[in-house]
Design a protein around this motif. Structure first.
Motif, PDB file in Angstrom:
ATOM      1  N   ARG A   4     -99.750  95.415 108.307  1.00  0.00           N
ATOM      2  CA  ARG A   4    -101.158  95.714 108.065  1.00  0.00           C
ATOM      3  C   ARG A   4    -102.034  94.630 108.650  1.00  0.00           C
ATOM      4  O   ARG A   4    -101.647  93.481 108.735  1.00  0.00           O
ATOM      5  N   GLY A   5    -103.247  95.012 108.995  1.00  0.00           N
ATOM      6  CA  GLY A   5    -104.215  94.041 109.484  1.00  0.00           C
ATOM      7  C   GLY A   5    -103.947  93.624 110.914  1.00  0.00           C
ATOM      8  O   GLY A   5    -103.109  94.179 111.609  1.00  0.00           O
ATOM      9  N   ARG A   6    -104.654  92.585 111.298  1.00  0.00           N
ATOM     10  CA  ARG A   6    -104.512  92.122 112.669  1.00  0.00           C
ATOM     11  C   ARG A   6    -103.214  91.334 112.812  1.00  0.00           C
ATOM     12  O   ARG A   6    -102.753  90.706 111.862  1.00  0.00           O
ATOM     13  N   PRO A   8    -100.604  88.437 113.526  1.00  0.00           N
ATOM     14  CA  PRO A   8    -100.775  86.987 113.363  1.00  0.00           C
ATOM     15  C   PRO A   8    -100.760  86.273 114.702  1.00  0.00           C
ATOM     16  O   PRO A   8    -100.109  86.707 115.649  1.00  0.00           O
TER      17      PRO A   8
END
Length: 169
Positions: A4-6, A8
């Motif tokens: 999930r999300g951008r 790393p």
């Protein structure tokens, strides 16, 4: 399952940026040997030229390793295709008139746009744009990372143990 999300940032990039978020760095991240991979033979001629132009510089900055071959090859190939499409547009224009009289954009315009978008993504991953480089903190030699200015400042402040030892002396 996708994360999930951008995605790393690699720890090396965070270190070069001076770890602006001050979050703990991943100490267990794999650290491949910092040697530039060999140029793949299957790249187009313009892609090979771009590879030769950038690979040594990226290697000296510590941003290109053997395991980055596919990403860097993708950038170089996208560059070659973008250049080819842009040269075609420059020579023939970006629109044409169809047999039925309609004005239409030639396919090379979308080809150029798609490859430019791919190049921009690779540029941010590899530190190849002015914006990506502005976030990096590399000393003049290009081989080592400068220390964190705040850590250096705090490192010069005597610790409590040092002050107590000085009193005893």
């Amino acid at each position: 399952m996708a994360g999930r999300g951008r995605p790393p940032k690699p720890t090396a990039i965070k270190e070069l940026e001076g770890n602006p978020g001050k979050r703990p760095l991943n100490k267990n991240e794999p650290k491949p040997k910092q040697t530039a991979p060999k140029c793949p033979s299957w790249l187009e001629p313009d892609a090979k030229k771009e590879w030769r132009r950038l690979s040594k510089e990226l290697e000296s900055m510590g941003l290109l390793t053997d395991v980055d071959m596919a990403a860097f090859a993708g950038y170089c190939q996208a560059y070659a295709r973008w250049k080819e499409a842009e040269e075609f547009i420059s020579k023939h224009g970006s629109i044409l008139k169809t047999a039925s009289g309609y004005i239409q954009q030639i396919p090379q315009v979308s080809i150029a746009q798609q490859n430019l978008k791919q190049m921009r993504n690779f540029c941010s991953e590899l530190g190849l744009s002015p914006s990506a480089r502005s976030r990096l903190n590399i000393n003049n030699s290009g081989n080592t990372i400068e220390g964190d200015a705040m850590a250096e400042l705090l490192g010069n402040i005597p610790q409590a143990e040092d002050l107590l030892r000085r009193k005893d002396d």
